[in-house]
Design a protein around this motif. Sequence first.
Motif, PDB file in Angstrom:
ATOM      1  N   LEU A 116     -12.324  24.230   6.033  1.00 48.78           N
ATOM      2  CA  LEU A 116     -12.961  25.170   5.118  1.00 48.78           C
ATOM      3  C   LEU A 116     -13.113  24.555   3.727  1.00 48.78           C
ATOM      4  O   LEU A 116     -14.143  24.718   3.074  1.00 48.78           O
ATOM      5  CB  LEU A 116     -12.153  26.465   5.046  1.00 48.78           C
ATOM      6  CG  LEU A 116     -12.705  27.555   4.142  1.00 48.78           C
ATOM      7  CD1 LEU A 116     -14.094  27.976   4.593  1.00 48.78           C
ATOM      8  CD2 LEU A 116     -11.782  28.743   4.114  1.00 48.78           C
ATOM      9  N   THR A 117     -12.110  23.825   3.279  1.00 46.21           N
ATOM     10  CA  THR A 117     -12.183  23.151   1.984  1.00 46.21           C
ATOM     11  C   THR A 117     -13.323  22.136   1.966  1.00 46.21           C
ATOM     12  O   THR A 117     -14.063  22.040   0.987  1.00 46.21           O
ATOM     13  CB  THR A 117     -10.849  22.454   1.676  1.00 46.21           C
ATOM     14  OG1 THR A 117      -9.807  23.430   1.694  1.00 46.21           O
ATOM     15  CG2 THR A 117     -10.880  21.764   0.331  1.00 46.21           C
ATOM     16  N   ILE A 118     -13.475  21.400   3.048  1.00 50.78           N
ATOM     17  CA  ILE A 118     -14.549  20.407   3.137  1.00 50.78           C
ATOM     18  C   ILE A 118     -15.916  21.089   3.106  1.00 50.78           C
ATOM     19  O   ILE A 118     -16.824  20.663   2.383  1.00 50.78           O
ATOM     20  CB  ILE A 118     -14.387  19.548   4.410  1.00 50.78           C
ATOM     21  CG1 ILE A 118     -13.176  18.638   4.263  1.00 50.78           C
ATOM     22  CG2 ILE A 118     -15.646  18.748   4.703  1.00 50.78           C
ATOM     23  CD1 ILE A 118     -12.770  17.943   5.543  1.00 50.78           C
ATOM     24  N   VAL A 119     -16.061  22.158   3.869  1.00 54.85           N
ATOM     25  CA  VAL A 119     -17.337  22.869   3.916  1.00 54.85           C
ATOM     26  C   VAL A 119     -17.675  23.450   2.543  1.00 54.85           C
ATOM     27  O   VAL A 119     -18.821  23.352   2.076  1.00 54.85           O
ATOM     28  CB  VAL A 119     -17.315  23.968   5.001  1.00 54.85           C
ATOM     29  CG1 VAL A 119     -18.515  24.878   4.903  1.00 54.85           C
ATOM     30  CG2 VAL A 119     -17.242  23.331   6.385  1.00 54.85           C
ATOM     31  N   LEU A 120     -16.695  24.046   1.876  1.00 57.43           N
ATOM     32  CA  LEU A 120     -16.936  24.579   0.528  1.00 57.43           C
ATOM     33  C   LEU A 120     -17.258  23.467  -0.464  1.00 57.43           C
ATOM     34  O   LEU A 120     -18.103  23.644  -1.347  1.00 57.43           O
ATOM     35  CB  LEU A 120     -15.725  25.386   0.058  1.00 57.43           C
ATOM     36  CG  LEU A 120     -15.502  26.718   0.758  1.00 57.43           C
ATOM     37  CD1 LEU A 120     -14.189  27.342   0.309  1.00 57.43           C
ATOM     38  CD2 LEU A 120     -16.658  27.659   0.507  1.00 57.43           C
ATOM     39  N   GLY A 121     -16.595  22.335  -0.334  1.00 58.95           N
ATOM     40  CA  GLY A 121     -16.872  21.202  -1.212  1.00 58.95           C
ATOM     41  C   GLY A 121     -18.287  20.676  -1.053  1.00 58.95           C
ATOM     42  O   GLY A 121     -18.949  20.328  -2.034  1.00 58.95           O
ATOM     43  N   THR A 122     -18.763  20.638   0.169  1.00 57.85           N
ATOM     44  CA  THR A 122     -20.137  20.173   0.387  1.00 57.85           C
ATOM     45  C   THR A 122     -21.153  21.212  -0.079  1.00 57.85           C
ATOM     46  O   THR A 122     -22.179  20.865  -0.658  1.00 57.85           O
ATOM     47  CB  THR A 122     -20.393  19.823   1.870  1.00 57.85           C
ATOM     48  OG1 THR A 122     -20.136  20.970   2.666  1.00 57.85           O
ATOM     49  CG2 THR A 122     -19.526  18.677   2.322  1.00 57.85           C
ATOM     50  N   GLY A 123     -20.848  22.483   0.155  1.00 57.99           N
ATOM     51  CA  GLY A 123     -21.800  23.531  -0.207  1.00 57.99           C
ATOM     52  C   GLY A 123     -21.833  23.849  -1.690  1.00 57.99           C
ATOM     53  O   GLY A 123     -22.905  24.002  -2.276  1.00 57.99           O
ATOM     54  N   LEU A 124     -20.662  23.935  -2.307  1.00 61.21           N
ATOM     55  CA  LEU A 124     -20.599  24.351  -3.708  1.00 61.21           C
ATOM     56  C   LEU A 124     -20.611  23.193  -4.701  1.00 61.21           C
ATOM     57  O   LEU A 124     -21.130  23.331  -5.811  1.00 61.21           O
ATOM     58  CB  LEU A 124     -19.340  25.196  -3.944  1.00 61.21           C
ATOM     59  CG  LEU A 124     -19.245  26.503  -3.149  1.00 61.21           C
ATOM     60  CD1 LEU A 124     -17.906  27.180  -3.411  1.00 61.21           C
ATOM     61  CD2 LEU A 124     -20.392  27.431  -3.497  1.00 61.21           C
ATOM     62  N   LEU A 125     -20.043  22.068  -4.319  1.00 56.69           N
ATOM     63  CA  LEU A 125     -19.919  20.953  -5.248  1.00 56.69           C
ATOM     64  C   LEU A 125     -20.849  19.784  -4.940  1.00 56.69           C
ATOM     65  O   LEU A 125     -20.858  18.793  -5.664  1.00 56.69           O
ATOM     66  CB  LEU A 125     -18.469  20.454  -5.269  1.00 56.69           C
ATOM     67  CG  LEU A 125     -17.410  21.501  -5.655  1.00 56.69           C
ATOM     68  CD1 LEU A 125     -16.018  20.909  -5.523  1.00 56.69           C
ATOM     69  CD2 LEU A 125     -17.661  22.002  -7.065  1.00 56.69           C
TER      70      LEU A 125
ATOM     71  N   GLU B 276     -20.673  17.680  -2.465  1.00 58.47           N
ATOM     72  CA  GLU B 276     -19.999  16.512  -1.895  1.00 58.47           C
ATOM     73  C   GLU B 276     -20.763  16.035  -0.664  1.00 58.47           C
ATOM     74  O   GLU B 276     -21.397  16.809   0.036  1.00 58.47           O
ATOM     75  CB  GLU B 276     -18.559  16.859  -1.494  1.00 58.47           C
ATOM     76  CG  GLU B 276     -17.671  17.245  -2.640  1.00 58.47           C
ATOM     77  CD  GLU B 276     -17.267  16.057  -3.483  1.00 58.47           C
ATOM     78  OE1 GLU B 276     -17.128  14.945  -2.931  1.00 58.47           O
ATOM     79  OE2 GLU B 276     -17.091  16.249  -4.694  1.00 58.47           O
ATOM     80  N   ARG B 277     -20.705  14.737  -0.417  1.00 55.29           N
ATOM     81  CA  ARG B 277     -21.374  14.167   0.760  1.00 55.29           C
ATOM     82  C   ARG B 277     -20.328  13.557   1.673  1.00 55.29           C
ATOM     83  O   ARG B 277     -19.432  12.871   1.230  1.00 55.29           O
ATOM     84  CB  ARG B 277     -22.385  13.113   0.336  1.00 55.29           C
ATOM     85  CG  ARG B 277     -23.429  13.693  -0.569  1.00 55.29           C
ATOM     86  CD  ARG B 277     -24.569  12.740  -0.759  1.00 55.29           C
ATOM     87  NE  ARG B 277     -25.745  13.580  -0.746  1.00 55.29           N
ATOM     88  CZ  ARG B 277     -26.809  13.374  -0.008  1.00 55.29           C
ATOM     89  NH1 ARG B 277     -26.882  12.326   0.755  1.00 55.29           N
ATOM     90  NH2 ARG B 277     -27.829  14.190  -0.048  1.00 55.29           N
ATOM     91  N   LEU B 278     -20.469  13.841   2.963  1.00 52.37           N
ATOM     92  CA  LEU B 278     -19.528  13.311   3.947  1.00 52.37           C
ATOM     93  C   LEU B 278     -20.231  12.329   4.866  1.00 52.37           C
ATOM     94  O   LEU B 278     -21.426  12.448   5.137  1.00 52.37           O
ATOM     95  CB  LEU B 278     -18.938  14.447   4.792  1.00 52.37           C
ATOM     96  CG  LEU B 278     -18.087  15.473   4.068  1.00 52.37           C
ATOM     97  CD1 LEU B 278     -17.592  16.514   5.059  1.00 52.37           C
ATOM     98  CD2 LEU B 278     -16.918  14.824   3.374  1.00 52.37           C
ATOM     99  N   GLU B 279     -19.455  11.387   5.353  1.00 51.40           N
ATOM    100  CA  GLU B 279     -19.935  10.435   6.348  1.00 51.40           C
ATOM    101  C   GLU B 279     -19.926  11.120   7.716  1.00 51.40           C
ATOM    102  O   GLU B 279     -19.187  12.082   7.937  1.00 51.40           O
ATOM    103  CB  GLU B 279     -19.027   9.201   6.380  1.00 51.40           C
ATOM    104  CG  GLU B 279     -18.972   8.449   5.078  1.00 51.40           C
ATOM    105  CD  GLU B 279     -20.298   7.786   4.749  1.00 51.40           C
ATOM    106  OE1 GLU B 279     -20.961   7.284   5.679  1.00 51.40           O
ATOM    107  OE2 GLU B 279     -20.664   7.788   3.563  1.00 51.40           O
ATOM    108  N   PRO B 280     -20.729  10.631   8.659  1.00 49.10           N
ATOM    109  CA  PRO B 280     -20.748  11.222  10.000  1.00 49.10           C
ATOM    110  C   PRO B 280     -19.373  11.277  10.666  1.00 49.10           C
ATOM    111  O   PRO B 280     -19.054  12.242  11.364  1.00 49.10           O
ATOM    112  CB  PRO B 280     -21.707  10.321  10.780  1.00 49.10           C
ATOM    113  CG  PRO B 280     -22.611   9.766   9.739  1.00 49.10           C
ATOM    114  CD  PRO B 280     -21.756   9.604   8.507  1.00 49.10           C
ATOM    115  N   VAL B 281     -18.544  10.282  10.437  1.00 52.32           N
ATOM    116  CA  VAL B 281     -17.216  10.283  11.049  1.00 52.32           C
ATOM    117  C   VAL B 281     -16.366  11.432  10.488  1.00 52.32           C
ATOM    118  O   VAL B 281     -15.530  12.006  11.200  1.00 52.32           O
ATOM    119  CB  VAL B 281     -16.519   8.904  10.889  1.00 52.32           C
ATOM    120  CG1 VAL B 281     -16.119   8.645   9.453  1.00 52.32           C
ATOM    121  CG2 VAL B 281     -15.320   8.793  11.809  1.00 52.32           C
ATOM    122  N   GLN B 282     -16.566  11.794   9.243  1.00 51.88           N
ATOM    123  CA  GLN B 282     -15.820  12.905   8.652  1.00 51.88           C
ATOM    124  C   GLN B 282     -16.287  14.242   9.247  1.00 51.88           C
ATOM    125  O   GLN B 282     -15.468  15.118   9.503  1.00 51.88           O
ATOM    126  CB  GLN B 282     -15.989  12.898   7.133  1.00 51.88           C
ATOM    127  CG  GLN B 282     -15.304  11.694   6.491  1.00 51.88           C
ATOM    128  CD  GLN B 282     -15.707  11.497   5.045  1.00 51.88           C
ATOM    129  OE1 GLN B 282     -16.892  11.537   4.707  1.00 51.88           O
ATOM    130  NE2 GLN B 282     -14.713  11.294   4.194  1.00 51.88           N
TER     131      GLN B 282
END
Length: 94
Positions: A31-40, A42-48
């Motif tokens: 949930l923290t990762i999803v919020l970070g990408t949506g609100l801030l 943030e970009r994640l690699e495919p492996v993440q």
Amino acid sequence: STFLCFVMMLEGMKRIGAVRAAILSMLGPVLTIVLGTGLLGERLEPVQWAGCAVVLAAVTTAEMRKIRGKVGSEPGFAATGRRRNDNPLSSRGN
């Protein structure tokens, strides 16, 4: 502020049980990762993203096994939401 979160966590564990609470707590980082990408932004690699998918699949599998085990072991539980001996009018205290 930490005290309130701690009290809420303990109340949740009391209601759903420690094992289930531990399983569901695995959703926190996702949930923290999803919020970070949506609100801030943030970009994640495919492996993440793949790691997030593995966590979600594991939590879903664990919850489904728990649900199937409960329904499969107690006839009538699925239909009524109560165990066979959970008669609210019974005076025996089953």
